[in-house]
Design a protein around this motif. Structure first.
Motif, PDB file in Angstrom:
ATOM      1  N   ILE A   1      37.832 -47.155 -12.080  1.00 19.52           N
ATOM      2  CA  ILE A   1      37.012 -46.687 -10.964  1.00 19.52           C
ATOM      3  C   ILE A   1      35.556 -47.046 -11.229  1.00 19.52           C
ATOM      4  O   ILE A   1      35.086 -46.977 -12.365  1.00 19.52           O
ATOM      5  CB  ILE A   1      37.175 -45.163 -10.752  1.00 19.52           C
TER       6      ILE A   1
ATOM      7  N   ILE B   1      30.654 -44.211  -9.646  1.00 17.14           N
ATOM      8  CA  ILE B   1      30.807 -42.753  -9.566  1.00 17.14           C
ATOM      9  C   ILE B   1      29.623 -42.081 -10.259  1.00 17.14           C
ATOM     10  O   ILE B   1      28.573 -42.697 -10.431  1.00 17.14           O
ATOM     11  CB  ILE B   1      32.157 -42.297 -10.161  1.00 17.14           C
TER      12      ILE B   1
ATOM     13  N   ALA C   1      43.967 -41.549  -6.144  1.00 16.03           N
ATOM     14  CA  ALA C   1      42.741 -40.901  -6.598  1.00 16.03           C
ATOM     15  C   ALA C   1      42.815 -39.445  -6.156  1.00 16.03           C
ATOM     16  O   ALA C   1      42.888 -39.150  -4.954  1.00 16.03           O
ATOM     17  CB  ALA C   1      41.516 -41.579  -6.007  1.00 16.03           C
ATOM     18  N   ASN C   2      42.837 -38.538  -7.121  1.00 21.02           N
ATOM     19  CA  ASN C   2      42.944 -37.101  -6.846  1.00 21.02           C
ATOM     20  C   ASN C   2      41.593 -36.453  -7.114  1.00 21.02           C
ATOM     21  O   ASN C   2      41.054 -36.532  -8.217  1.00 21.02           O
ATOM     22  CB  ASN C   2      44.018 -36.477  -7.748  1.00 21.02           C
ATOM     23  N   PHE C   3      41.028 -35.823  -6.100  1.00 23.66           N
ATOM     24  CA  PHE C   3      39.709 -35.205  -6.197  1.00 23.66           C
ATOM     25  C   PHE C   3      39.872 -33.692  -6.277  1.00 23.66           C
ATOM     26  O   PHE C   3      40.713 -33.117  -5.581  1.00 23.66           O
ATOM     27  CB  PHE C   3      38.867 -35.579  -4.988  1.00 23.66           C
TER      28      PHE C   3
ATOM     29  N   GLN D   1      43.481 -36.118  -1.846  1.00 23.17           N
ATOM     30  CA  GLN D   1      44.134 -37.263  -2.483  1.00 23.17           C
ATOM     31  C   GLN D   1      44.086 -38.469  -1.552  1.00 23.17           C
ATOM     32  O   GLN D   1      44.348 -38.358  -0.361  1.00 23.17           O
ATOM     33  CB  GLN D   1      45.591 -36.939  -2.819  1.00 23.17           C
TER      34      GLN D   1
ATOM     35  N   SER E   1      35.632 -33.803  -9.511  1.00 23.54           N
ATOM     36  CA  SER E   1      36.261 -34.634 -10.536  1.00 23.54           C
ATOM     37  C   SER E   1      37.256 -35.614  -9.907  1.00 23.54           C
ATOM     38  O   SER E   1      37.736 -35.407  -8.790  1.00 23.54           O
ATOM     39  CB  SER E   1      36.977 -33.767 -11.565  1.00 23.54           C
ATOM     40  N   VAL E   2      37.550 -36.689 -10.636  1.00 26.91           N
ATOM     41  CA  VAL E   2      38.509 -37.704 -10.175  1.00 26.91           C
ATOM     42  C   VAL E   2      39.587 -37.869 -11.244  1.00 26.91           C
ATOM     43  O   VAL E   2      39.286 -38.084 -12.419  1.00 26.91           O
ATOM     44  CB  VAL E   2      37.841 -39.064  -9.931  1.00 26.91           C
ATOM     45  N   THR E   3      40.855 -37.761 -10.834  1.00 28.25           N
ATOM     46  CA  THR E   3      41.992 -38.001 -11.717  1.00 28.25           C
ATOM     47  C   THR E   3      42.907 -39.016 -11.054  1.00 28.25           C
ATOM     48  O   THR E   3      43.162 -38.931  -9.857  1.00 28.25           O
ATOM     49  CB  THR E   3      42.770 -36.698 -11.983  1.00 28.25           C
ATOM     50  N   TYR E   4      43.403 -39.969 -11.845  1.00 28.71           N
ATOM     51  CA  TYR E   4      44.319 -40.977 -11.318  1.00 28.71           C
ATOM     52  C   TYR E   4      45.765 -40.617 -11.664  1.00 28.71           C
ATOM     53  O   TYR E   4      46.067 -40.174 -12.775  1.00 28.71           O
ATOM     54  CB  TYR E   4      44.027 -42.346 -11.929  1.00 28.71           C
TER      55      TYR E   4
ATOM     56  N   LYS F   1      39.259 -39.589 -14.784  1.00 34.11           N
ATOM     57  CA  LYS F   1      38.319 -40.691 -14.568  1.00 34.11           C
ATOM     58  C   LYS F   1      36.876 -40.218 -14.409  1.00 34.11           C
ATOM     59  O   LYS F   1      36.027 -40.964 -13.927  1.00 34.11           O
ATOM     60  CB  LYS F   1      38.740 -41.502 -13.337  1.00 34.11           C
TER      61      LYS F   1
ATOM     62  N   LEU G   1      33.127 -37.742  -9.640  1.00 33.96           N
ATOM     63  CA  LEU G   1      32.591 -38.439  -8.479  1.00 33.96           C
ATOM     64  C   LEU G   1      31.184 -37.912  -8.194  1.00 33.96           C
ATOM     65  O   LEU G   1      30.243 -38.677  -8.019  1.00 33.96           O
ATOM     66  CB  LEU G   1      33.499 -38.224  -7.271  1.00 33.96           C
TER      67      LEU G   1
END
Length: 364
Positions: free
Chosen positions: A52, A55, A104-106, A150, A194-197, A208, A211
């Protein structure tokens, strides 16, 4: 970058004879159990690998004027969208997967009371809503609900090929979440996002980063006064050219007028006048409109002390250039007495004179 390899094993036990010995049967069963254990204990590695970019953002609101009487749920304005990139490719590991969806999970916290999609900033009564869009990911107006959102992007490409990029845009929207204090308030923080893949070809997630880091900047100027005259026209009497015979700077025909407001008590009120024809004008003489026919004549505005007003930017920020203090806002009508007059600026020729100005209030 985190990767894992998924090794698939198949086994088959074939027998062309008849089991005649119980101990041999038990031995074969032991082998079968061992093989089954190998199938369910892989070192799982996915083929898709994603990163990513762009950010660790700061929520930057600038200066926003909050009108009088805004109710809970009303939108104060949108912050400029930010675009970040999801970049993925397929790694030539054990499996030969060449297509997968990466998600991409926020996530965030601090829901504003009474909302499922607005998150509280450091300013009581002001929250932020996040909306995600991506044409490449077929995502339209995805709003973060109850702290989660997401966006999934499908990728297909060759093994060990170059990274493929999908752009995702996030738009923060500022929303009234409760009663707002009068005056100017500084925005200094907002919830971290936050960002998680995760991806469709594995069962692991990768953190990740953020954001939005939680840092924020901005000023909110909550009005305590509303304008009772949305448009005001001031007509000056006709002046004779002889009135300007003393030279450049000569003035004539002052005409009184007033600005009128309805206010609630609780703030100091300041005002800035802006030259509408030439907003960069910082002098005390307005620029004439193109349809004015007189030459060598300008218009001035005088404040309540009788001093010519110098013009400034159209901004409610405290300390704005050429802003001046009116005083404390009353609980009721606020009248600001002013005057307009002619001023000689060069060689005079008769004709019509017209100028335009706006005013911006500031509350501290």
């Amino acid at each position: 970058m985190n990767m894992a390899e998924l090794i698939y094993c198949r086994s088959a036990v074939r027998s062309s004879g008849v089991v005649r010995n119980l101990s041999i049967l038990r031995f074969l069963m032991g082998i079968a159990l061992t093989l089954i254990g190998a199938v369910f204990s892989p070192s799982a590695h996915a083929n898709i690998a994603c990163e990513i970019d762009n950010i660790s953002l700061t929520l930057s609101a600038g200066t926003i004027s909050v009108p009088v009487g805004m109710s809970v749920g009303q939108i104060l304005g949108n912050i400029a969208p930010s675009t970040f990139q999801m970049s993925c490719h397929f790694v030539n590991r054990v499996s030969t997967v060449t297509s997968a969806t990466n998600y991409a999970n926020f996530a965030t916290t601090q829901l504003a009371p009474g909302f499922t999609d607005v998150y509280q900033t450091n300013i009581a009564g002001i929250g932020v809503r996040y909306t995600f869009n991506s044409a490449q990911c077929n995502a339209a107006s995805v709003v973060m609900l109850n702290g989660k959102a997401q966006v999934g992007c499908f990728f297909s490409g060759p093994l060990d090929g170059p990274y493929m990029t999908a752009n995702i845009t996030v738009t923060p929207t500022l929303v009234v979440t409760g009663a707002l204090a009068p005056g100017t308030t500084t925005l200094s923080s907002a919830p971290t996002v936050s960002v998680t893949y995760t991806s469709s070809d594995q069962d692991t997630s990768w953190n990740k980063g953020s954001l939005y880091t939680g840092a924020a900047t901005g000023l909110f100027v909550h009005a305590t006064c509303s304008v009772t005259q949305p448009s005001l026209s001031v007509s000056l009497p006709t002046a004779n050219t002889r009135a300007f015979s003393s030279g450049i700077g000569a003035v004539a025909a002052p005409q009184p007028f007033q600005l009128s407001f309805a206010c609630a008590a609780g703030a100091k009120v300041s005002i800035t006048l802006t030259d509408s024809v030439n907003p960069s004008n910082r002098s005390n003489t307005l620029t004439l409109t193109a349809d004015s026919t007189a030459r060598g004549i300008g218009l001035q505005v005088l404040n309540s002390t009788g001093s010519p007003v110098y013009f400034g930017p159209d901004s409610a920020a405290p300390g704005n250039t050429n802003q001046w203090l009116i005083g404390n806002s009353p609980a009721g009508a606020l009248l600001v007495p002013m005057q307009a007059r002619y001023i000689r600026t060069g060689a005079v020729s008769p004709g019509s004179v017209k100028a335009l100005a706006t005013f911006t209030m500031s509350y501290q």
